[in-house]
Structure formats: structure tokens, C-alpha cells
Design a protein around this motif. Structure first.
Motif, PDB file in Angstrom:
ATOM      1  N   HIS A 170      63.493  33.321 105.643  1.00 28.41           N
ATOM      2  CA  HIS A 170      64.860  32.793 105.787  1.00 28.41           C
ATOM      3  C   HIS A 170      64.843  31.575 106.703  1.00 28.41           C
ATOM      4  N   MET A 183      65.969  42.438 107.799  1.00 32.06           N
ATOM      5  CA  MET A 183      65.840  41.110 108.420  1.00 32.06           C
ATOM      6  C   MET A 183      64.547  40.394 108.015  1.00 32.06           C
ATOM      7  N   TYR A 194      74.265  39.364 107.297  1.00 30.78           N
ATOM      8  CA  TYR A 194      73.828  40.742 107.548  1.00 30.78           C
ATOM      9  C   TYR A 194      73.895  41.055 109.037  1.00 30.78           C
ATOM     10  N   THR A 245      70.908  36.358 105.784  1.00 30.63           N
ATOM     11  CA  THR A 245      70.415  37.063 106.970  1.00 30.63           C
ATOM     12  C   THR A 245      71.444  36.983 108.091  1.00 30.63           C
ATOM     13  N   ASN A 281      68.743  32.226 104.733  1.00 32.33           N
ATOM     14  CA  ASN A 281      69.139  32.214 106.136  1.00 32.33           C
ATOM     15  C   ASN A 281      70.605  32.607 106.265  1.00 32.33           C
TER      16      ASN A 281
END
Length: 114
Positions: A72, A67, A85, A82, A79
């Protein structure tokens, strides 16, 4: 204080401690979360023991590094990566549906000019 008086005081102290501690141990044996029956209290305690075993420092470090690997900022491709994820981790954890809303937001960012 003579030995006889000291012994009596010692016995009296031991008796008082026994009388005071026995109810505490009885209460501790019957301690259960408020609102749970005896059967459900043991099930709840079992679930709580299971949950307490979930946090894992090594796994948290993996998540943290993923992270924070790169900046991000909102609206950037990083972004989006992330967010994807994070959504995948939530699915792994058992969440049924993940809704990713998109918003158009004006953010002050430096603009490169030639």
C-alpha cells in the motif's frame, strides 16, 4: 560450632529476617501509584487490570493480516483502503473523530511506457 550455638544463630537469623521482611510486606500492602488517594488508587488499579486484559493475540493477527495483505504505497488505491480500514478500527476503539488529511507529494515511481 556446637549445636547450641548453631540454634542461637538460626533463631537470630530468623528474627532478623522477620524484622526485615515485615516492613516490606506492610509497604507492599500500601503500595499505590504516586499522586493517587487511597480511593482513587483502587479505582486506578481496577482500570489498569481491565486494560491489561485488552490485548488479544488472535485479534492482533487479524489486524496485522488486514494491514499487510497487499502493498500500500503512498498515493495508491491500496493505501486509501488501508487508511479507511485503520480509521474504522479507531472508531471501533472509541475515537470520536478521525481526520484524514490528504497531501500531494511527489514520489519516485516507475512509469510504464508503451
Amino acid at each position: 560450632m556446637d549445636k547450641s550455638t548453631a540454634r542461637k544463630l538460626c533463631r537470630l537469623s530468623a528474627a532478623a529476617a522477620t524484622v526485615l521482611l515485615v516492613p516490606v510486606s506492610v509497604i507492599a500492602q500500601d503500595a499505590r501509584p504516586a499522586g493517587f488517594s487511597h480511593a482513587n488508587a483502587s479505582r486506578q488499579a481496577s482500570l489498569e487490570r481491565q486494560i491489561m486484559g485488552f490485548p488479544d493475540a488472535a485479534r492482533m493477527l487479524v489486524y496485522h493480516r488486514a494491514m499487510t495483505a497487499e502493498p500500500h504505497h503512498a498515493g495508491t488505491p491500496a493505501n486509501e483502503e488501508t487508511a479507511q480500514y485503520f480509521a474504522e478500527r479507531l472508531r471501533e476503539f472509541g475515537f470520536d473523530s478521525i481526520i484524514m488529511n490528504r497531501y500531494e507529494v511527489l514520489l519516485p515511481r516507475p512509469i510504464e511506457r508503451d
